[in-house]
Design a protein around this motif. Sequence first.
Motif, short mmCIF file in Angstrom:
data_model
loop_
_atom_site.label_atom_id
_atom_site.label_comp_id
_atom_site.label_asym_id
_atom_site.label_seq_id
_atom_site.Cartn_x
_atom_site.Cartn_y
_atom_site.Cartn_z
N GLU A 125 56.95 82.11 21.01
CA GLU A 125 55.80 81.26 21.31
C GLU A 125 54.98 81.84 22.46
O GLU A 125 55.53 82.18 23.52
CB GLU A 125 56.28 79.85 21.66
CG GLU A 125 56.88 79.11 20.47
CD GLU A 125 57.23 77.67 20.82
OE1 GLU A 125 57.32 77.35 22.03
OE2 GLU A 125 57.40 76.87 19.89
N VAL A 126 53.68 81.95 22.24
CA VAL A 126 52.77 82.43 23.29
C VAL A 126 51.58 81.48 23.38
O VAL A 126 51.25 80.78 22.42
CB VAL A 126 52.26 83.86 23.00
CG1 VAL A 126 53.38 84.87 23.07
CG2 VAL A 126 51.58 83.94 21.63
N ALA A 127 50.97 81.44 24.54
CA ALA A 127 49.86 80.51 24.77
C ALA A 127 48.62 80.93 24.00
O ALA A 127 48.29 82.11 23.92
CB ALA A 127 49.56 80.43 26.26
N GLU A 128 47.94 79.94 23.42
CA GLU A 128 46.66 80.20 22.77
C GLU A 128 45.65 80.65 23.82
O GLU A 128 45.69 80.23 24.97
CB GLU A 128 46.14 78.92 22.09
CG GLU A 128 46.94 78.48 20.89
CD GLU A 128 46.45 77.17 20.32
OE1 GLU A 128 46.77 76.87 19.17
OE2 GLU A 128 45.73 76.43 21.05
N ILE A 129 44.75 81.51 23.39
CA ILE A 129 43.72 82.00 24.32
C ILE A 129 42.51 81.08 24.26
O ILE A 129 41.93 80.86 23.20
CB ILE A 129 43.31 83.44 23.96
CG1 ILE A 129 44.51 84.39 24.08
CG2 ILE A 129 42.19 83.92 24.87
CD1 ILE A 129 44.21 85.81 23.65
N ASP A 130 42.17 80.53 25.40
CA ASP A 130 41.01 79.65 25.51
C ASP A 130 39.85 80.45 26.08
O ASP A 130 39.85 80.83 27.25
CB ASP A 130 41.34 78.46 26.42
CG ASP A 130 40.14 77.53 26.61
OD1 ASP A 130 39.18 77.64 25.83
OD2 ASP A 130 40.16 76.71 27.55
N THR A 131 38.85 80.72 25.22
CA THR A 131 37.70 81.52 25.67
C THR A 131 36.47 80.66 25.96
O THR A 131 35.40 81.18 26.26
CB THR A 131 37.32 82.58 24.61
OG1 THR A 131 37.02 81.92 23.37
CG2 THR A 131 38.47 83.55 24.39
N GLU A 132 36.64 79.35 25.90
CA GLU A 132 35.51 78.47 26.21
C GLU A 132 35.16 78.57 27.69
O GLU A 132 36.05 78.56 28.55
CB GLU A 132 35.87 77.02 25.86
CG GLU A 132 34.70 76.07 26.01
CD GLU A 132 35.04 74.66 25.56
OE1 GLU A 132 34.28 73.75 25.91
OE2 GLU A 132 36.07 74.49 24.86
N VAL A 133 33.89 78.69 27.97
CA VAL A 133 33.41 78.86 29.35
C VAL A 133 32.86 77.54 29.86
O VAL A 133 31.91 76.98 29.29
CB VAL A 133 32.33 79.96 29.44
CG1 VAL A 133 31.87 80.12 30.88
CG2 VAL A 133 32.87 81.27 28.89
N SER A 134 33.46 77.02 30.91
CA SER A 134 33.01 75.75 31.48
C SER A 134 31.77 75.96 32.37
O SER A 134 31.48 77.09 32.79
CB SER A 134 34.12 75.11 32.31
OG SER A 134 34.38 75.89 33.47
N GLU A 135 31.10 74.88 32.65
CA GLU A 135 29.93 74.95 33.53
C GLU A 135 30.35 75.41 34.93
O GLU A 135 29.62 76.15 35.59
CB GLU A 135 29.27 73.57 33.60
CG GLU A 135 27.84 73.59 34.13
CD GLU A 135 26.87 74.31 33.20
OE1 GLU A 135 25.86 74.83 33.69
OE2 GLU A 135 27.13 74.36 31.98
N GLU A 136 31.55 74.97 35.34
CA GLU A 136 32.05 75.37 36.66
C GLU A 136 32.29 76.87 36.74
O GLU A 136 31.93 77.52 37.73
CB GLU A 136 33.36 74.62 36.95
CG GLU A 136 33.94 74.93 38.32
CD GLU A 136 35.27 74.22 38.55
OE1 GLU A 136 35.85 74.41 39.65
OE2 GLU A 136 35.73 73.48 37.66
N GLU A 137 32.87 77.45 35.69
CA GLU A 137 33.12 78.89 35.67
C GLU A 137 31.81 79.67 35.69
O GLU A 137 31.69 80.70 36.37
CB GLU A 137 33.92 79.26 34.41
CG GLU A 137 35.37 78.82 34.46
CD GLU A 137 36.08 79.06 33.14
OE1 GLU A 137 37.24 79.51 33.17
OE2 GLU A 137 35.48 78.79 32.08
#
Length: 451
Positions: A125-137
């Motif tokens: 099991e490995v973590a899913e990659i979250d490529t969504e960019v938040s407004e804060e980032e």
Amino acid sequence: MKATWEKIEKNLGVLEVEVEAERVASALDQAFQKVVKKINVPGFRKGKVPRTIFEARFGVESLYQDAIDILLPEVYTEAIDETNIFPVDRPEVDVEQFEKGQPFKFKAKVTVKPEVTLGDYKGIEVAEIDTEVSEEELNEELARMQERHAELVVVDEEAAQNGDIAVIDFEGSIDGVPFEGGKGERYSLELGSNSFIPGFEDQVVGMATGDFKDVKVTFPEEYQAEELAGKDAVFNVKVHEIKRKQLPELDDEFAKDVSEFDTLDEYKEDLKKQIADRKEKEGKAAREGEVVEAVGANAEVEIPEAMVQSEVQNMVRDFDNRLRAQGMNLDLFLNFSGQTIEDLQGQMKADAEKRVRNNLVLEQIAKAEKIEATEEEINKELADMAEAYKRSTDEIRNILAANGALSSLKEEVLLRKTIEFLLDNSKEVPAEQLAAKSEAKEEAAQEEQGE
């Protein structure tokens, strides 16, 4: 030549070798040719003493050690190939027989690469990659770009504050006596950077251009200069100038100045893509680390100390190379940090052991899955290196071959392919779910230790 291998315990075994008398004779001939050039015998020019005269005067036994030194490395390598073992340390050699006209017999205790018993390595099991960019980032990235393109403006009538650049003269003394290295003129000090002795920068905050002040500090107990460690010191400080960063406005003009875009909105969209790409790469690197750690932990292997020490030496050498690239070296680093080479090696040992373990496990997985580094893949690596260094592929190949690094390149390609195989056969789960499982596992382990 005859060679046999017998395992006696864990990763230790005995290599028993017998070499034909003809090769012993050849080694004695070579030893004589080497020795005769160095001896003086009345009636003969140096290097011209006949073999029979030499042996009558000095005895053939005087050639034995040189002959062994010539023959042993050669036949030891052949014996390793014949018995298909992989030594990881220098052997303990016991010569049982070496005489003119007789076979050469020796035994060698050899520590070999350990056997690996694989555990689960598919479906990790490995973590899913979250490529969504938040407004804060996005805003944080814009703020970094503002900082990078900020202008330094001289502040004439305001007191210095954290983040300002104070241009100062300073001279330090202990009990009224100046000390070496304690003086500087027109030094640009960024306040809040913690680059000076603790407490120094805090006392410069609030000073204005033209001000003088005695800054009182205490050197840390662990300070690299032993003669200053723990001592109270006074620095006479004069402020020549205060500079403050002036951030550019976030507008279309800013976008034009720092990018190829005409509007701030276009620039923001491009930044979001860059951040997403970076998160993708960082996420993949993290997943690679997770899957390698997991398969390593699931396997069983007893690692010889010699392999760990060898990896520690590699890590020290790499660290020294990185320091040199920054204009320092290992000796200077050790002096500044107050450490010994043994301290540094001790700090690296745990990571070295983990590296060795993981590499052994990855090698075993490659064998189990028949993963290989093809000639085409090796050639592509060489071509990429040739392009990077502006050399021909043949030149790069010859340089690596001369340094014995071609096999290392092949191993690196093989390890990368194996990690890709593990990722392709892993199971993606939400990061929060994986973190919760890890935390629960850690708590269970702590409870078990408490019992």
